[in-house]
Design a protein around this motif. Structure first.
Motif, PDB file in Angstrom:
ATOM      1  N   SER A  29       0.862  -1.184   0.000  1.00 50.34           N
ATOM      2  CA  SER A  29       0.000   0.000   0.000  1.00 50.34           C
ATOM      3  C   SER A  29       0.900   1.235   0.000  1.00 50.34           C
ATOM      4  O   SER A  29       2.128   1.117  -0.034  1.00 50.34           O
ATOM      5  CB  SER A  29      -0.867   0.016   1.266  1.00 50.34           C
ATOM      6  OG  SER A  29      -0.074   0.391   2.379  1.00 50.34           O
ATOM      7  N   GLY A  70      -9.333   6.734   7.740  1.00 51.26           N
ATOM      8  CA  GLY A  70      -9.155   5.288   7.582  1.00 51.26           C
ATOM      9  C   GLY A  70      -8.057   4.922   6.597  1.00 51.26           C
ATOM     10  O   GLY A  70      -8.151   3.914   5.897  1.00 51.26           O
ATOM     11  N   VAL A  85      -3.783   4.459   5.583  1.00 49.23           N
ATOM     12  CA  VAL A  85      -2.384   4.299   5.982  1.00 49.23           C
ATOM     13  C   VAL A  85      -1.538   4.926   4.886  1.00 49.23           C
ATOM     14  O   VAL A  85      -1.984   5.006   3.741  1.00 49.23           O
ATOM     15  CB  VAL A  85      -2.014   2.806   6.175  1.00 49.23           C
ATOM     16  CG1 VAL A  85      -2.758   2.197   7.329  1.00 49.23           C
ATOM     17  CG2 VAL A  85      -2.202   1.992   4.890  1.00 49.23           C
ATOM     18  N   PRO A  86      -0.335   5.395   5.225  1.00 53.06           N
ATOM     19  CA  PRO A  86       0.355   5.285   6.509  1.00 53.06           C
ATOM     20  C   PRO A  86      -0.107   6.325   7.531  1.00 53.06           C
ATOM     21  O   PRO A  86      -0.621   7.378   7.185  1.00 53.06           O
ATOM     22  CB  PRO A  86       1.812   5.557   6.123  1.00 53.06           C
ATOM     23  CG  PRO A  86       1.714   6.529   4.976  1.00 53.06           C
ATOM     24  CD  PRO A  86       0.504   6.068   4.207  1.00 53.06           C
TER      25      PRO A  86
HETATM   26  N1  LIG Z   1      -3.429  11.112   1.438  1.00 52.11           N
HETATM   27  C1  LIG Z   1      -2.952   9.884   2.029  1.00 52.11           C
HETATM   28  C2  LIG Z   1      -3.488   8.725   1.192  1.00 52.11           C
HETATM   29  C3  LIG Z   1      -3.134   7.393   1.770  1.00 52.11           C
HETATM   30  C4  LIG Z   1      -3.928   6.280   1.080  1.00 52.11           C
HETATM   31  O1  LIG Z   1      -4.616   6.492   0.072  1.00 52.11           O
HETATM   32  N2  LIG Z   1      -3.836   5.071   1.632  1.00 52.11           N
HETATM   33  C5  LIG Z   1      -4.582   3.927   1.128  1.00 52.11           C
HETATM   34  C6  LIG Z   1      -3.616   2.761   0.931  1.00 52.11           C
HETATM   35  S1  LIG Z   1      -2.798   2.753  -0.585  1.00 52.11           S
HETATM   36  C7  LIG Z   1      -5.564   3.439   2.206  1.00 52.11           C
HETATM   37  O2  LIG Z   1      -5.229   3.465   3.368  1.00 52.11           O
HETATM   38  N3  LIG Z   1      -6.753   2.981   1.800  1.00 52.11           N
HETATM   39  C8  LIG Z   1      -7.655   2.320   2.686  1.00 52.11           C
HETATM   40  C9  LIG Z   1      -9.073   2.824   2.633  1.00 52.11           C
HETATM   41  O3  LIG Z   1      -9.302   3.949   2.209  1.00 52.11           O
HETATM   42  O4  LIG Z   1      -9.945   2.076   3.042  1.00 52.11           O
HETATM   43  C10 LIG Z   1      -1.430   9.862   2.070  1.00 52.11           C
HETATM   44  O5  LIG Z   1      -0.784  10.379   1.160  1.00 52.11           O
HETATM   45  O6  LIG Z   1      -0.860   9.337   3.036  1.00 52.11           O
END
Ligand SMILES: N[C@@H](CCC(=O)N[C@@H](CS)C(=O)NCC(=O)O)C(=O)O
Length: 213
Positions: free
Chosen positions: A15, A55, A57-58
């Motif tokens: 991820s 919700g 990560v990170p």
């Molecule tokens: N804006 C955040 C985006 C992080 C993001 O999109 N994380 C995804 C993983 S690739 C996530 O946690 N998705 C889980 C969900 O939304 O349920 C960053 O840059 O840290």
């Protein structure tokens, strides 16, 4: 809070958190993983939403500080371990460009990527945060052509962010596999830290998939 205090990384394998873990390894930082199985939606359970309402990560916890957003996390961590040499000091003329390229990731690249992935009708350049996709990517291509790293000869935390990002976005066909992008991504993914975390991610992803039943 000092660099001696352990960092907790809220994490899911394969991820956007992967790059943060690679950075922690490159920095030699003391950290613990708090893994979330996204396959069963643990990132959307109340316990996690209480610390990151989006919700996602990170996320890192360092003492009482909770830091979300990759760009903030990269700046925070690289500054916490200046001896690792992955961040230009405040009085270094490369500091401004370093911040520019880290911010460019969150402010221009990611919005462009999602628009492309979702096949959104392009917003007129004057209203779009990234102008248009080709211009946004062209700026990176020009900068990386000067290489070998974003700021020249020395790798910084910005290159971990971007090298890992180019690797997965080319894999998903969101960024064209141009030689300049491939060579740049390989400079990061061939390093022992990336190799270690990539293997660990494969194992953790398999465990998470198995837990789905
Ligand atoms: N804006 C955040 C985006 C992080 C993001 O999109 N994380 C995804 C993983 S690739 C996530 O946690 N998705 C889980 C969900 O939304 O349920 C960053 O840059 O840290």
């Amino acid at each position: 809070m000092t660099s001696k205090d352990r960092i907790t990384l809220y994490y899911s394998p394969q991820s956007r958190a992967t790059g943060t873990r690679v950075l922690l390894e490159e920095l030699g930082a003391p950290y613990d993983l708090h893994a979330l199985n996204m396959k069963v939606g643990e990132q959307r359970q109340p316990a996690y939403l209480a610390i990151n309402p989006l919700g996602k990560v990170p996320l890192i916890r360092h003492g009482d500080a909770l830091v979300t957003e990759q760009v903030a996390i990269y700046i925070y961590l690289a500054d916490l371990f200046p001896e690792a040499g992955l961040t230009p000091a405040l009085d270094d003329p490369r500091r401004g460009p370093y911040l520019r390229w880290i911010a460019y990731y969150g402010s221009s690249f990611e919005p462009a990527l999602i628009d492309k992935f979702m096949k959104h009708e392009p917003t007129p350049p004057a209203q779009s945060p990234y102008s248009d996709y080709d211009s946004m990517l062209g700026v990176l291509e020009t900068q990386l052509s000067r290489g070998p790293y974003l700021l020249g000869d020395r790798m910084t935390a910005a290159d971990i962010l971007w090298g890992v990002a180019f690797n997965w976005t080319m894999m998903f066909g969101l960024v064209p596999e141009k030689d300049v992008f491939k060579a740049y991504a390989e400079r990061i993914t061939s390093r022992p830290a990336f190799q270690r975390i990539s293997a660990a991610d494969d194992a953790m992803a398999a465990e998470h998939a198995a837990a789905c039943g």
